[in-house]
Design a protein around this motif. Structure first.
Motif, mmCIF file in Angstrom:
data_model
loop_
_atom_site.group_PDB
_atom_site.id
_atom_site.type_symbol
_atom_site.label_atom_id
_atom_site.label_comp_id
_atom_site.label_asym_id
_atom_site.label_seq_id
_atom_site.Cartn_x
_atom_site.Cartn_y
_atom_site.Cartn_z
ATOM 1 N N THR A 121 0.844 -1.192 0.000
ATOM 2 C CA THR A 121 0.000 0.000 0.000
ATOM 3 C C THR A 121 0.879 1.241 0.000
ATOM 4 O OG1 THR A 121 -1.958 1.019 1.016
ATOM 5 C CG2 THR A 121 -0.212 0.259 2.515
ATOM 6 N N THR A 122 0.259 2.381 -0.199
ATOM 7 C CA THR A 122 0.909 3.690 -0.134
ATOM 8 C C THR A 122 -0.198 4.700 0.108
ATOM 9 O OG1 THR A 122 2.468 5.179 -1.249
ATOM 10 C CG2 THR A 122 0.761 4.167 -2.620
ATOM 11 N N TRP A 124 -3.211 6.907 -0.457
ATOM 12 C CA TRP A 124 -4.271 6.603 -1.421
ATOM 13 C C TRP A 124 -4.185 7.467 -2.677
ATOM 14 C CZ3 TRP A 124 -7.522 10.614 -2.691
ATOM 15 C CH2 TRP A 124 -7.664 11.661 -1.773
ATOM 16 N N ALA A 127 -1.831 5.722 -5.089
ATOM 17 C CA ALA A 127 -1.992 4.276 -5.294
ATOM 18 C C ALA A 127 -2.085 3.903 -6.768
ATOM 19 C CB ALA A 127 -3.230 3.778 -4.545
ATOM 20 N N ASP A 128 -2.828 4.678 -7.541
ATOM 21 C CA ASP A 128 -2.946 4.371 -8.972
ATOM 22 C C ASP A 128 -1.601 4.511 -9.675
ATOM 23 O OD1 ASP A 128 -5.628 3.817 -8.721
ATOM 24 O OD2 ASP A 128 -6.307 5.787 -9.430
ATOM 25 N N VAL A 139 -1.396 -3.699 -5.433
ATOM 26 C CA VAL A 139 -1.599 -2.478 -4.662
ATOM 27 C C VAL A 139 -2.975 -2.494 -3.995
ATOM 28 C CG1 VAL A 139 -1.701 0.040 -4.739
ATOM 29 C CG2 VAL A 139 -0.075 -1.200 -6.199
ATOM 30 N N PRO A 141 -5.154 0.086 -1.893
ATOM 31 C CA PRO A 141 -5.193 1.472 -1.422
ATOM 32 C C PRO A 141 -6.078 1.684 -0.198
ATOM 33 C CG PRO A 141 -6.698 1.205 -3.254
ATOM 34 C CD PRO A 141 -6.015 -0.136 -3.066
ATOM 35 N N ASP A 142 -6.766 0.635 0.264
ATOM 36 C CA ASP A 142 -7.772 0.817 1.306
ATOM 37 C C ASP A 142 -7.272 0.584 2.727
ATOM 38 O OD1 ASP A 142 -9.617 1.357 -0.669
ATOM 39 O OD2 ASP A 142 -10.362 -0.701 -0.773
ATOM 40 N N ALA A 155 0.391 3.238 4.521
ATOM 41 C CA ALA A 155 -0.291 4.280 3.763
ATOM 42 C C ALA A 155 0.269 5.648 4.149
ATOM 43 C CB ALA A 155 -1.791 4.196 4.028
#
Length: 312
Positions: A121-122, A124, A127-128, A139, A141-142, A155
């Motif tokens: 993750t990273t 949000w 994330a894309d 990935v 994102p949540d 995150a």
């Protein structure tokens, strides 16, 4: 004593850099001894930290022998990673060192190849970009953080604190971690994940699109009981054509767009009014409080009541 090396890359985000330093430095074992030794490391003697210049007391040799390496985020996540830094992180991984990233620090960690095939993750908002840049990474994102065992990612911003507390609990148990959490005025575990912080904007529509009037009408009528047939009838087209146009111009379906718009409006009402959850659900078009709560939790990861406590 557990040694934590914090790697400061150019344009390091000061918040991300300071989080592990503060949390681990203040961690105490039951007998009062410090639980961690901290090394701040960098490839060069001075590091550009945006508002100030950082002088790191350790070079990359400080990564050697560390039990954990933390890679904080940077303001240039897609900048090329120095081959020397890449090789140092890979060598540490080969020796079994635990490596964790905070926020956009996932990008330089991904550039080493250590995340290939793993879930990560990273922040949000990035994330894309992470998924597009490194398609071999799964990935998510949540969530606030992902623990793959040796390799961990978190995150954005404060989620780095969640990750540090998680690692303290793994190293020394819940009592030590709970004490560290209290010193940080932070719950040991936050309810929900990163999804509750994501701004669920409406899918973009090109200016002048034939859907613009329809989307404006939908926004005004979020509280109405609308079916796909109702939306198609207002648009003066068949349901099949409507679905095709929506996918072409928004990347989603009419009903998915409507659900997202309703949840975004519900978030706004939860943040700015004292209306009951039941009333808000009805205001944004859900037929029952149960349906509203279920959809809200699926979208944000938390209940409407929890969201209100966090953001109002």
């Amino acid at each position: 004593m557990h040694t934590v090396a914090v790697l400061a890359l150019d344009l390091v985000i000061p918040f991300d850099l300071s989080t592990p330093i503060e949390v681990f430095t203040r961690t105490r074992l039951p007998d009062g001894r410090p639980g961690y030794q901290i090394r701040v490391c960098a490839e060069k003697p001075e590091v550009d930290a945006g508002a100030f210049t950082l002088r790191a007391p350790w070079g990359l040799e400080g990564l050697q022998g560390a039990d954990t390496i933390i890679v904080p985020g940077t303001d240039a996540p897609t900048a090329p990673l120095s081959p020397v830094v890449r090789d140092a992180l890979r060598a540490a991984a080969e020796h079994g060192t635990r490596i964790a990233s905070i926020c956009s620090g996932t990008f330089p960690l991904a550039a080493t190849g250590l995340l290939d095939g793993l879930r990560a993750t990273t922040h949000w908002i990035a994330a894309d970009l992470l998924a597009a840049t490194y398609p071999d990474i799964k990935v998510d994102p949540d969530v606030l953080y992902v623990d793959n065992g040796q390799i961990l990612t978190s995150a954005g911003a404060a989620a780095g604190l969640d990750l540090c507390l998680h690692m303290i609990r793994k190293d020394y148990g819940s009592a030590v971690a709970a004490h560290a959490a209290r010193l940080s005025v932070m719950p040991l575990e936050r309810e929900g994940g990163q999804a509750q912080f994501i701004v669920h904007d409406y899918a973009p529509t090109p200016q002048g699109s034939v859907l613009e009037p329809l989307l404006a009408w939908l926004q005004v009528n979020l509280g109405s009981d609308l079916t796909l047939a109702d939306i198609a009838a207002h648009a003066g087209t068949s349901t099949r054509t409507l679905i095709r146009r929506f996918r072409e111009q928004t990347g989603t379906t009419p009903l998915q767009w409507l659900h997202r718009a309703r949840i975004r409006q519900a978030q706004h009402l939860l943040e700015t009014t004292r209306h009951s959850v039941e009333r808000i659900g009805a205001q944004v078009g859900f037929g029952s409080p149960t349906a509203f709560r279920d959809r809200f939790k699926r979208t944000t990861g938390v209940s409407p009541h929890t969201y209100r406590r966090s953001f109002s």
